[in-house]
Design a protein around this motif. Structure first.
Motif, PDB file in Angstrom:
ATOM      1  N   ASP A 127      42.910 -13.199  38.028  1.00  0.00           N
ATOM      2  CA  ASP A 127      44.272 -13.340  37.525  1.00  0.00           C
ATOM      3  C   ASP A 127      45.220 -13.711  38.663  1.00  0.00           C
ATOM      4  O   ASP A 127      44.799 -13.936  39.806  1.00  0.00           O
ATOM      5  CB  ASP A 127      44.724 -12.075  36.790  1.00  0.00           C
ATOM      6  N   SER A 128      46.510 -13.773  38.373  1.00  0.00           N
ATOM      7  CA  SER A 128      47.498 -14.220  39.354  1.00  0.00           C
ATOM      8  C   SER A 128      47.662 -13.248  40.512  1.00  0.00           C
ATOM      9  O   SER A 128      48.185 -13.613  41.571  1.00  0.00           O
ATOM     10  CB  SER A 128      48.855 -14.434  38.665  1.00  0.00           C
ATOM     11  N   ASP A 129      47.245 -12.001  40.347  1.00  0.00           N
ATOM     12  CA  ASP A 129      47.329 -10.997  41.419  1.00  0.00           C
ATOM     13  C   ASP A 129      46.017 -10.887  42.202  1.00  0.00           C
ATOM     14  O   ASP A 129      45.848  -9.944  42.969  1.00  0.00           O
ATOM     15  CB  ASP A 129      47.680  -9.630  40.827  1.00  0.00           C
ATOM     16  N   ARG A 130      45.111 -11.815  41.970  1.00  0.00           N
ATOM     17  CA  ARG A 130      43.803 -11.864  42.637  1.00  0.00           C
ATOM     18  C   ARG A 130      42.876 -10.733  42.204  1.00  0.00           C
ATOM     19  O   ARG A 130      41.875 -10.444  42.852  1.00  0.00           O
ATOM     20  CB  ARG A 130      43.958 -11.865  44.164  1.00  0.00           C
ATOM     21  N   ASN A 131      43.211 -10.075  41.106  1.00  0.00           N
ATOM     22  CA  ASN A 131      42.264  -9.145  40.504  1.00  0.00           C
ATOM     23  C   ASN A 131      41.154  -9.945  39.829  1.00  0.00           C
ATOM     24  O   ASN A 131      41.401 -11.017  39.269  1.00  0.00           O
ATOM     25  CB  ASN A 131      42.947  -8.271  39.453  1.00  0.00           C
ATOM     26  N   VAL A 132      39.928  -9.423  39.883  1.00  0.00           N
ATOM     27  CA  VAL A 132      38.811 -10.056  39.192  1.00  0.00           C
ATOM     28  C   VAL A 132      38.531  -9.258  37.915  1.00  0.00           C
ATOM     29  O   VAL A 132      38.247  -8.054  37.976  1.00  0.00           O
ATOM     30  CB  VAL A 132      37.553 -10.115  40.071  1.00  0.00           C
ATOM     31  N   THR A 151      37.608  -4.099  36.134  1.00  0.00           N
ATOM     32  CA  THR A 151      38.568  -4.844  36.943  1.00  0.00           C
ATOM     33  C   THR A 151      38.356  -4.513  38.409  1.00  0.00           C
ATOM     34  O   THR A 151      38.269  -3.335  38.780  1.00  0.00           O
ATOM     35  CB  THR A 151      40.019  -4.497  36.555  1.00  0.00           C
ATOM     36  N   LEU A 152      38.234  -5.535  39.239  1.00  0.00           N
ATOM     37  CA  LEU A 152      38.201  -5.368  40.688  1.00  0.00           C
ATOM     38  C   LEU A 152      39.565  -5.719  41.255  1.00  0.00           C
ATOM     39  O   LEU A 152      40.121  -6.783  40.944  1.00  0.00           O
ATOM     40  CB  LEU A 152      37.148  -6.278  41.319  1.00  0.00           C
ATOM     41  N   LYS A 153      40.101  -4.827  42.102  1.00  0.00           N
ATOM     42  CA  LYS A 153      41.404  -5.066  42.712  1.00  0.00           C
ATOM     43  C   LYS A 153      41.259  -5.176  44.226  1.00  0.00           C
ATOM     44  O   LYS A 153      40.514  -4.393  44.843  1.00  0.00           O
ATOM     45  CB  LYS A 153      42.361  -3.925  42.374  1.00  0.00           C
ATOM     46  N   PRO A 154      41.961  -6.123  44.860  1.00  0.00           N
ATOM     47  CA  PRO A 154      41.927  -6.210  46.321  1.00  0.00           C
ATOM     48  C   PRO A 154      42.484  -4.940  46.953  1.00  0.00           C
ATOM     49  O   PRO A 154      43.470  -4.373  46.463  1.00  0.00           O
ATOM     50  CB  PRO A 154      42.818  -7.415  46.628  1.00  0.00           C
ATOM     51  N   THR A 155      41.851  -4.498  48.025  1.00  0.00           N
ATOM     52  CA  THR A 155      42.327  -3.292  48.705  1.00  0.00           C
ATOM     53  C   THR A 155      43.489  -3.613  49.638  1.00  0.00           C
ATOM     54  O   THR A 155      44.517  -2.926  49.635  1.00  0.00           O
ATOM     55  CB  THR A 155      41.186  -2.645  49.510  1.00  0.00           C
ATOM     56  N   LEU A 156      43.338  -4.665  50.444  1.00  0.00           N
ATOM     57  CA  LEU A 156      44.373  -5.069  51.394  1.00  0.00           C
ATOM     58  C   LEU A 156      44.793  -6.502  51.090  1.00  0.00           C
ATOM     59  O   LEU A 156      43.957  -7.400  51.003  1.00  0.00           O
ATOM     60  CB  LEU A 156      43.855  -4.977  52.828  1.00  0.00           C
TER      61      LEU A 156
END
Length: 299
Positions: free
Chosen positions: A29-34, A79-84
């Motif tokens: 998505d637009s927030d770089r979540n997978v 959902t995978l979210k970026p940590t940094l």
């Protein structure tokens, strides 16, 4: 990608049908979540585990293993979210799946109908696992359902409300005096609590319903088979549910149920002669208000 393998040796209820091919799709998505979506081509839910063997600068709500439910169609399961922010990311995963809802809960204490018309006399016999008979396997389940024997061929009815999940009704055999056949006609009914009832030994081509149909308790599904067995006409019934085994696998487990009968509401634990009854209070246990009204009006 890995997938669920049915490993329990239960030849008595082995299926010749293929398991559904659940697939996983991902998008960013637009927030770089997978976002991970399970695509389920069947009419019932499947349980899914995503096992992330590598996570670089990414996190999930469930750690390295995420369990979700794949509803019919396309369902988001993880959902995978970026940590940094601004750092590189990478991931690797496999997945496994199993029929039914591992999170399913019983809203009521269900009572099942003996799956034959009201008034039919049956002889109820506990089934035996082939592995137990052969004494060649360890860790097998000793409970594998009930056989209901009757004097004459009869209709087979839904023992509980549910959705027809799967069937095979094209098996014809000219073999006689059988004790067992690995290739039999069957139907499976998915229930709201995530469990499944499997009815085996049905007459080829006698189906009165289709996959995806909602069926009500007492509704005719098919005609019985078994005339070519030494014990005569009968139907086998087994109930299964999906449970987690460890953190990244599923297995099916089989469980006894309570039946409405001429002897009261009972769990069958030994050879029993019973008469099927269809009490209205049992028929209405899981019905909607509309369905109850139709039942009371005799529609």
């Amino acid at each position: 990608m890995s997938r669920f393998a049915f490993s329990l040796i239960l030849l008595l209820f082995s299926s010749s049908g293929l398991y559904a091919q659940i697939t996983i799709e991902s998008e960013q998505d637009s927030d770089r979540n997978v976002l991970f979506y399970a695509v389920n081509p069947t009419k019932i839910p499947y349980s899914v585990i995503l096992n992330f063997s590598q996570l670089q600068n990414m996190t999930t709500s469930g750690g390295g293993n995420v369990t979700g439910i794949a509803l019919p169609g396309r369902t988001k399961v993880a959902t995978l979210k970026p940590t940094l922010a601004g750092q590189g990311t990478n991931y690797r995963y496999g997945f496994s799946y199993a029929k039914g809802n591992v999170f399913g809960k019983t809203k009521i204490d269900p009572i099942y109908l003996i799956p034959v018309p009201e008034g039919t006399q049956v002889k109820a016999i506990l089934n035996h696992n082939i592995a137990e008979t052969l004494k060649k396997e360890e860790g097998y389940e000793t409970y594998v359902g009930i056989s209901f024997n009757f004097e004459q061929p009869t209709a087979i009815v839904a023992p509980r409300k549910g959705v027809i999940a799967e069937m095979r009704m094209d098996v014809k055999s000219d073999r006689e005096n059988l004790n067992y056949s690995a290739d039999e006609n069957y139907m499976e009914i998915y229930h709201e609590d995530g469990t499944i009832t499997r009815l085996v030994v049905l007459k080829a081509g006698s189906e009165k319903v289709e996959v995806g149909d909602v069926v009500l308790p007492g509704q005719v599904l098919a005609e019985s088979g078994g005339e070519n067995y030494h014990q005569g006409p009968h139907v086998r019934m087994v109930n299964q549910k999906t449970v987690k085994e460890g953190i990244d696998k599923f297995k099916y487990t089989y469980f006894p149920v309570v039946f409405a009968s001429s002897e009261g509401d009972i769990e069958i634990k030994e050879l029993s002669g019973l008469t099927a009854i269809h009490p209205k209070e049992v028929l209405m246990l899981e019905l909607s208000k509309k369905e109850i009204k139709m039942l009371l009006e005799g529609k």
